[in-house]
Design a protein around this motif. Structure first.
Motif: not given
Length: 233
Positions: A56, A59-60, A64, A131, A156, A159-160, A215, A218
């Motif tokens: 995930t 993917q995020i 960003t 989030y 996003i 996904l979060l 970012r 992540m």
């Protein structure tokens, strides 16, 4: 004696309208303030769940970058924007989620269950903070809001919630550990002006700060999960 009652139709309609507006606002606030992941499950293999979280995060990350590129492309005052970002980040820095446990983890040879729980709690709080920051941006009233950015932020947010926060909480639930409710976390609050709508300058600044912080986390989470297999006893 017969008392004749009069019925004020306009006043009655006004009262009904006010009640409907209050009800609608309360219903909307209920949606905004609800905690996510209302149910949790027992995790049979924490390592597999952590790999889902890593996927995930990957993917995020490009989303960003895309959002930040969009802002820089349409904001003509790039120097001013960057100066505002630096200034605002300096002010907000003390409110950002701590990565102390993750930083310590990098220097540890091995970790046990207790260390893992501390890592997950820190990551869960950070991701929940981000989030809520995105929720704040999506609710901001501004003429500068773009449908494309809003769609990316919505993705996003999903996904979060589904790929990270709920997975972290499943692991914590398995270990009988508690976590901070999303309702109790403010995130980065969007600055206000005297006007109702926030300016494009403030809005773009908040967006870039949020996606850069997102970012960074992540990348940190991705790297942490990558080397966790070697250190987890």
């Amino acid at each position: 004696m017969i008392v004749k009652l009069t019925f004020n139709v306009p006043a009655f309609r006004a009262i009904i309208l006010i009640l409907l507006l209050l009800f609608a606002n309360g219903k909307e606030q209920g949606k905004v303030n609800r905690d996510i992941c209302p149910t949790t499950t027992i995790t049979l293999c924490a390592r597999e769940v952590l790999q889902e979280i890593r996927t995930t995060a990957n993917q995020i990350h490009p989303l960003t970058l895309q959002i930040e590129e969009n802002i820089h492309r349409r904001d003509p005052n790039k120097v001013t924007l960057e100066n505002n970002i630096i200034y605002k980040t300096t002010i907000l820095n003390i409110t950002f989620p701590s990565s102390k446990t993750h930083d310590q983890f990098m220097h540890m040879n091995n970790i046990d269950k207790s260390d893992l729980v501390h890592l997950i709690k820190e990551a869960d709080y950070a991701v929940s903070y981000l989030y809520k920051s995105i929720v704040n941006l999506r609710q901001a009233e501004t003429a500068s809001k773009e449908d494309g950015d809003n769609a990316l932020f919505h993705r996003i947010e999903q996904l979060l919630e589904e790929g990270m926060i709920c997975n972290y909480r499943d692991i914590l639930h398995t270990y009988a550990e508690k976590w901070s409710s999303t309702n109790d976390i403010d995130g980065i609050e969007v600055g206000r002006t005297r006007k109702r709508d926030i300016t494009s300058c403030i809005y773009h600044t908040q967006i870039v700060i949020t996606v850069r912080l997102l970012r960074q986390w992540m990348e940190l989470i991705n790297y942490t999960v990558d080397i966790l297999e070697k250190k987890l006893l």
